[in-house]
Design a protein around this motif. Structure first.
Motif, mmCIF file in Angstrom:
data_model
loop_
_atom_site.group_PDB
_atom_site.id
_atom_site.type_symbol
_atom_site.label_atom_id
_atom_site.label_comp_id
_atom_site.label_asym_id
_atom_site.label_seq_id
_atom_site.Cartn_x
_atom_site.Cartn_y
_atom_site.Cartn_z
ATOM 1 N N LYS A 1 -8.788 -1.982 -14.901
ATOM 2 C CA LYS A 1 -7.646 -2.863 -15.165
ATOM 3 C C LYS A 1 -7.397 -3.788 -13.983
ATOM 4 C CE LYS A 1 -5.241 -0.001 -18.484
ATOM 5 N NZ LYS A 1 -4.202 0.959 -18.726
ATOM 6 N N LYS A 2 -7.545 -3.230 -12.774
ATOM 7 C CA LYS A 2 -7.316 -4.025 -11.557
ATOM 8 C C LYS A 2 -8.351 -5.147 -11.467
ATOM 9 C CE LYS A 2 -7.671 -3.143 -6.816
ATOM 10 N NZ LYS A 2 -7.959 -2.135 -5.837
ATOM 11 N N ASN B 1 -7.646 14.950 -3.237
ATOM 12 C CA ASN B 1 -6.715 14.289 -4.161
ATOM 13 C C ASN B 1 -6.527 12.802 -3.901
ATOM 14 O OD1 ASN B 1 -5.456 17.319 -3.951
ATOM 15 N ND2 ASN B 1 -5.352 16.467 -5.997
ATOM 16 N N ILE B 2 -6.814 12.371 -2.704
ATOM 17 C CA ILE B 2 -6.567 10.960 -2.401
ATOM 18 C C ILE B 2 -7.878 10.200 -2.171
ATOM 19 C CG2 ILE B 2 -5.315 9.330 -0.910
ATOM 20 C CD1 ILE B 2 -3.457 11.302 -2.448
ATOM 21 N N ALA C 1 -1.291 -1.800 -10.336
ATOM 22 C CA ALA C 1 -1.852 -3.141 -10.551
ATOM 23 C C ALA C 1 -1.216 -3.845 -11.751
ATOM 24 C CB ALA C 1 -3.356 -3.046 -10.756
ATOM 25 N N ARG D 1 -10.561 10.279 -5.063
ATOM 26 C CA ARG D 1 -10.077 9.536 -6.243
ATOM 27 C C ARG D 1 -10.045 8.036 -5.959
ATOM 28 N NH1 ARG D 1 -5.584 11.789 -10.006
ATOM 29 N NH2 ARG D 1 -6.555 10.124 -11.196
ATOM 30 N N TYR D 2 -9.703 7.703 -4.725
ATOM 31 C CA TYR D 2 -9.618 6.280 -4.381
ATOM 32 C C TYR D 2 -10.993 5.615 -4.387
ATOM 33 C CZ TYR D 2 -7.895 2.094 -1.973
ATOM 34 O OH TYR D 2 -7.552 0.812 -1.655
ATOM 35 N N ALA E 1 -9.737 4.090 -15.167
ATOM 36 C CA ALA E 1 -9.102 3.010 -15.949
ATOM 37 C C ALA E 1 -8.325 2.076 -15.023
ATOM 38 C CB ALA E 1 -8.176 3.616 -16.989
ATOM 39 N N TRP E 2 -7.706 2.639 -14.003
ATOM 40 C CA TRP E 2 -6.898 1.831 -13.063
ATOM 41 C C TRP E 2 -7.748 0.772 -12.381
ATOM 42 C CZ3 TRP E 2 -8.041 1.783 -7.777
ATOM 43 C CH2 TRP E 2 -8.967 2.731 -7.358
ATOM 44 N N TYR F 1 0.807 -1.225 0.000
ATOM 45 C CA TYR F 1 0.000 0.000 0.000
ATOM 46 C C TYR F 1 0.838 1.273 0.000
ATOM 47 C CZ TYR F 1 -3.442 -3.389 1.652
ATOM 48 O OH TYR F 1 -4.246 -4.470 1.805
ATOM 49 N N TYR G 1 -0.041 1.429 -14.243
ATOM 50 C CA TYR G 1 -0.653 1.548 -12.920
ATOM 51 C C TYR G 1 -0.028 0.501 -11.989
ATOM 52 C CZ TYR G 1 -4.240 4.597 -14.834
ATOM 53 O OH TYR G 1 -4.887 5.644 -15.415
ATOM 54 N N LEU H 1 -1.841 4.198 3.230
ATOM 55 C CA LEU H 1 -1.984 5.114 2.100
ATOM 56 C C LEU H 1 -2.240 6.546 2.581
ATOM 57 C CD1 LEU H 1 -1.725 4.028 -0.732
ATOM 58 C CD2 LEU H 1 -4.166 4.173 -0.976
ATOM 59 N N PHE I 1 -0.331 4.913 -4.759
ATOM 60 C CA PHE I 1 -1.735 5.248 -4.979
ATOM 61 C C PHE I 1 -2.200 4.483 -6.221
ATOM 62 C CE2 PHE I 1 0.255 8.898 -2.878
ATOM 63 C CZ PHE I 1 -0.451 8.840 -1.697
ATOM 64 N N PRO I 2 -3.163 3.592 -6.068
ATOM 65 C CA PRO I 2 -3.511 2.714 -7.190
ATOM 66 C C PRO I 2 -4.113 3.437 -8.379
ATOM 67 C CG PRO I 2 -5.067 2.432 -5.368
ATOM 68 C CD PRO I 2 -3.963 3.311 -4.871
ATOM 69 N N PHE I 3 -4.615 4.652 -8.146
ATOM 70 C CA PHE I 3 -5.288 5.385 -9.226
ATOM 71 C C PHE I 3 -4.317 6.245 -10.037
ATOM 72 C CE2 PHE I 3 -5.885 7.328 -5.079
ATOM 73 C CZ PHE I 3 -5.257 8.544 -5.254
ATOM 74 N N PRO J 1 -6.598 1.746 3.061
ATOM 75 C CA PRO J 1 -5.516 1.365 3.974
ATOM 76 C C PRO J 1 -4.899 2.588 4.675
ATOM 77 C CG PRO J 1 -5.218 0.350 1.821
ATOM 78 C CD PRO J 1 -6.339 1.321 1.680
#
Lengths: 312, 254
Positions: free
Chosen positions: B251-252, B167-168, A156, B171-172, B247-248, A94, A154, B150, A97-99, B147
């Motif tokens: 894809k995940k 921003n975090i 992932a 978006r998450y 998109a992330w 972690y 990304y 993060l 940032f996954p995005f 988490p």
């Protein structure tokens, strides 16, 4: 010039659960100087993570203080009570940032550190220019950690090793006073781990070069790890935290873990031959001093760098 | 998909034919030609009102649904974010929200009727009350599932409290918000149709009730098909939005 980056002064920590007091840390003292790579080791549950969280600032200690120095003359040290950009961090998981893509992940620190929401909203042209520069800097940083072909992936889409490279780049681009690594390579296979250790050693080599030029070394690292070989190989100093020390001499109940080992470690830069014999000898010594429940006396002989460790 | 639809349509055709063998005047399972006549009834000008049913019903139900969705989603995002990000607000609002989420809005129809009258506000209100607690809770839980590492990471990179949220956190959780909205399309339609069924003088629910009483299933079925199509369209739209803006996540998930 003040060379100390981090000072842990008489830190003790405990948790209360009802009437029970669970002591974790007792009178921990530690001073980390600019440019040092310190490996922090100890048995599971000895309080490494508690100390780590105290240094990050998310869980300040119950007693004592943790100070971060900016390195200026006559400065007043900053007491750590909350996380900020002076202490960089890389977790085992972690960290990214996954995005965000790899390059955005590295650039986000620059954005958060150098701009604010109003400045980005109300000065769009200036922000666009700055953003371009941030992305260029992030790209250069990713090239340094050998990820220039993966800028737009990304997390992932990347392997664990690649993610940790990005996480290290993300943390060091801000040039924090100290970089904390919390078992950063624990989830990786042996080959990738060695590769990443080499990467850290190239950062150490930059420190050496800077010192040779009489400049300030750019990286100071404190790494928590379970791997003794890793601590010895990557660190130029190894600190052992342990619950196995001579506490029965002064206390009736266990007061918490403390520093029982603090010695320099040999550094083998990536292209240098590794003295495995020296590593094995130091591993045995650390195991005896830190992990052996029956070895509770004479820890003074294992502490060379810090002169005020009181009880170990 | 083609196969399952073919089986469904084939089965319906068979059932309708069999039913009409027993009773040639049957209206409960209309034949395709009867359904065609029903569709014509829906789209041509109604000689009494001088309007087309489909146009006036779609306009009115669409307006109610859009407003209900708009205010419900907006309120849920605001409340979910506030209680997810600020402990004091969490303590104050999370428990009543959990209670409100257990209230079936259709059961409280009389309450909406008394408090908001019979205008558009009542339909919007019932959708908002139906959507908001579940959606806000879902957003709140998504925030809680971020988490801690993060969050700490963002703070060590110099994020302020506002930047952390903007921003975090947003978006998450954005893909989760879109997923939660997708799941709320069905319930929102249920609340709207139920309210229109009980109180409206115009709209999909009203038309279905009226035509069902006359056993005009040739009109009711096309209306139901339209509702299904609308639900699919909204779902497709949200999926497209997710693919474009998250998109992330896609894809995940893949």
């Amino acid at each position: 010039m003040n060379e100390t980056v981090l000072e842990i002064r008489s830190v003790s920590h405990f948790f209360r659960k009802g009437l029970t007091k669970n002591c974790v840390l007792h009178d921990v003292n530690l001073k980390v100087k600019e440019g040092q790579f310190v490996g922090l080791v100890g048995p599971s549950g000895c309080g490494k993570s508690v100390l780590f969280r105290g240094i990050v600032g998310t869980h300040p200690p119950k007693e004592g203080e943790i100070l971060i120095f900016s390195g200026q003359e006559n400065e007043v040290a900053q007491k750590k009570t909350k996380p900020d950009r002076n202490v960089g961090i890389v977790y085992q998981r972690y960290s990214l940032f996954p995005f965000l893509t790899a390059v955005e992940n590295v650039a986000i620190g620059l954005m958060l550190d150098q701009t604010s929401i109003p400045s980005r909203l109300f000065r769009p042209l200036g922000w666009r220019k700055l953003r371009k520069r941030h992305l260029q800097e992030a790209t250069a940083m990713l090239e340094k950690v050998k990820l220039k072909d993966h800028l737009y992936k990304y997390p992932a889409e990347m392997s664990g090793g690649m993610c940790q490279r990005v996480a290290i780049a993300q943390a060091i681009i801000l040039k924090p006073r100290i970089l904390l690594l919390d078992e950063p390579f624990g989830a990786l296979d042996e080959a990738t781990r060695t590769e990443l250790q080499d990467m850290l050693l190239t950062l150490y080599a930059e420190n050496v070069k800077a010192k040779q030029k009489n400049e300030r070394p750019p990286y100071t690292v404190l790494m928590v790890t379970h791997e003794l070989t890793e601590a010895i190989r990557v660190g130029d100093r190894v600190v052992g935290l342990s619950p196995f020390w001579n506490w029965k001499r002064d206390f009736q109940e266990f007061p918490g873990s403390t520093v029982v080992y603090d010695k320099p470690a040999p550094v083998f830069l990536p292209k240098q031959p590794v003295d495995f014999q020296a590593i094995e000898e130091q591993k045995d010594e650390i195991t005896r001093a830190t992990f052996d429940p029956n070895y509770t006396k004479n820890h003074e002989e294992f502490i060379h760098l810090w002169d005020k460790v009181s009880k170990g | 998909m083609v196969l399952s639809f073919s089986v469904l349509l084939g089965g319906y055709t068979y059932l309708a034919r069999e039913q009409h063998k027993i009773n040639p005047l049957d209206k409960t399972i209309p034949t395709w030609s009867q359904l065609g006549q029903g569709v014509v009834k829906i789209v041509v000008l109604d000689h009494r009102s001088g309007k087309r049913w489909i146009v006036e019903d779609s306009a009115e139900s669409g307006k109610r649904l859009f407003l209900g969705f708009f205010w419900g989603i907006l309120g849920a995002i605001l409340i979910g974010l506030l209680i997810g990000c600020f402990q004091l607000l969490e303590a104050a609002f999370a428990p009543p929200l959990a209670i409100l989420a257990k209230l079936p809005p259709t059961a409280a129809l009389a309450l909406f009727f008394v408090m908001l009258g019979t205008g558009t506000g009542m339909y919007v209100g019932i959708i908002v009350v139906g959507l908001l607690p579940a959606l806000a809770q879902s957003i709140y839980l998504s925030i809680k599932a971020i988490p801690t590492e993060l969050i700490n990471k963002a703070l060590t990179l110099g994020a302020s409290r506002t930047e952390l949220v903007w921003n975090i956190i947003i978006r998450y959780i954005f893909p989760n918000i879109l997923d939660s909205i997708r799941l709320q399309i069905g319930p929102a339609l249920v609340y709207l149709i139920a309210a229109e069924y009980a109180c409206a003088q115009i709209g999909f629910g009203y038309r279905i009730r009226l035509q069902a009483r006359l056993v005009n299933m040739d009109v009711v079925y096309p209306y139901l098909a339209l509702l299904i199509l609308f639900g699919f369209f909204m779902d497709w739209l949200l999926k497209k939005a997710q693919a474009k803006w998250c998109a992330w996540y896609v894809k995940k998930e893949n």
